[in-house]
Design an enzyme around this catalytic site. Sequence first.
Site, PDB file in Angstrom:
ATOM      1  N   CYS A 222       0.825  -1.211   0.000  1.00 32.20           N
ATOM      2  CA  CYS A 222       0.000   0.000   0.000  1.00 32.20           C
ATOM      3  C   CYS A 222       0.862   1.266   0.000  1.00 32.20           C
ATOM      4  CB  CYS A 222      -0.984  -0.055   1.167  1.00 32.20           C
ATOM      5  SG  CYS A 222      -2.318   1.127   1.006  1.00 32.20           S
TER       6      CYS A 222
ATOM      7  N   LYS B 149      -4.292 -12.659  20.760  1.00 27.28           N
ATOM      8  CA  LYS B 149      -4.827 -13.606  21.741  1.00 27.28           C
ATOM      9  C   LYS B 149      -4.514 -15.067  21.403  1.00 27.28           C
ATOM     10  CE  LYS B 149      -7.600 -13.767  25.358  1.00 27.28           C
ATOM     11  NZ  LYS B 149      -7.485 -12.798  26.464  1.00 27.28           N
TER      12      LYS B 149
END
Length: 517
Positions: free
Chosen positions: A86, A373
């Site tokens: 990008c 997580k």
Amino acid sequence: MATSTSDQRILVLDFGSQYAQLIARRVREQNVYCEIVRHDITPEQIKSHNPNGLILSGGPNSVYADGAPKCDPGIFEMGIPVLAICYGMQLLCESLGGKVESTPTREYGRATLKVIESDDIFEGFPAEDQVWMSHGDQVHQVSDDFIGLAKTETCPLAAVRHKSLPVYGLQFHPEVTHTPNGSVLLRNFLYKTCGCTGTWKLTDFADEMIASIRERVGDDRVICGLSGGVDSSVVAALLYKAIGPQLSCILVDNGLLRKNEADIVVEQFTNHFKTDLHVVDGKDRFLETLKGITEPQEKRRRIGHMFIDCFKSESESIDGVKFLAQGTLYPDVIESGAAPDGPAATIKLHHNVGGLPEELGFELIEPLRDLFKDEVRRLGIELGLPEHLVWRHPFPGPGLAVRCLGEVAEPKLKVLREADAIVIEEIMAAGLYRETSQLFAVLLPVQSVGVMGDARTYDNALVIRCVNTDDFMTADWTHLPYEVLGKMSTRIINEVNGINRVCYDISSKPPATIEWE
Ligand code: XMP
């Protein structure tokens, strides 16, 4: 062949992208060690890391904007493979003679990518596939040194390659799940272009972390707040392995925990670590400070303060404390740009215990702050923590207070604790606990009419909330089977005094949040 983390590594140059950590995580998933570094790292500094490849992250700026973060163009000529994503691609192409222009409308969302050159980094990638775009500018023209590898309807240069240098640019984001085959591109880049062989493992991370904690802490003492959740348990396990008897853990029982939670934590903890554990009974103090308070932010603020008070007084009874360890994860790091050593120094930290380190004047140890997580869970297993602890659903710091809407008082908490225990029991019985990300009950300050036996009731309503999510930043409500919901509802109404109506929350995040307050 490489056997340790130092043999093979990728550097991610951070231009202020929300996704820099996600890129690092995707690289780790391919068993390649990865570090995030500042965008303005010099070629000499890069050499000293001896990386196999560089990935340039995206970023919110336009390459032509004043003060836009730049990199040394010399890095493209070093012969080290580069994957520029990008904003990184715009910078790459602009540095090497191309032109970047703003698109008439900012392109944000899914696009269909058509592959032109199906070998090289596109090997194994479908000829046409969905990718995720998020940009205002795009490369309009490249120098003759580049060839186009793929395009979308609005972006003719969606992927490019330099003809003689091992340098690639992608206008879309291969690191997000909305680019379903993004990992194919990353893998090709890492394995084929950079020559990595995938020898890095999460255990290497643990070993390095343990060694660096040991070195940093020296002979000093560390305190660690325990909540019973996976994050603080993994932090405690890492610290225990690193410094053993120099660790003291503190569990504040604030009266806002789940049913039997404090006892479970003490039992699990003493079974697994033979370290110094302090349990602070703060139940009365927390309830007192919450008396009459109904505004959610004020409830959170008071809980945060009381937590600090309890933690502070307990830590004063422990000699020689220099460090405080916290289980801050990457999603807790609310970035206004990037990692702390990245271009945006304005990063804000969400501390689970709200401002605690500053108040206490300890140095902070946050070994999990680069991890997501599921990586923490895998690490927990590697460190030998029991499965049921590692796979527990998260529980928020302010506890049941944010699930007991309105004023918090012990009778309401008791109702909520019982109902919460039932929903968890039933999801376990249905074998669906591991398939859901978070499940809990919320007690509403709303009463409605019911009939039980032959008598009229006027009791509270309770909501069951269950979500599935990868990162807890966005979440879908879980389509739990009706039979399971039915069983939960029947049991709650029959067994918990004070509830005569159960509802199921079918809102996703956004626009709702996971917790109700
Ligand atoms: P929300 O409600 O923001 O929750 O969608 C996202 C995740 O964060 C948990 N949560 C917290 N965890 N301290 C914590 O340690 C907090 O103050 C807090 N607030 C929300 C929530 O349970 C969910 O997993």
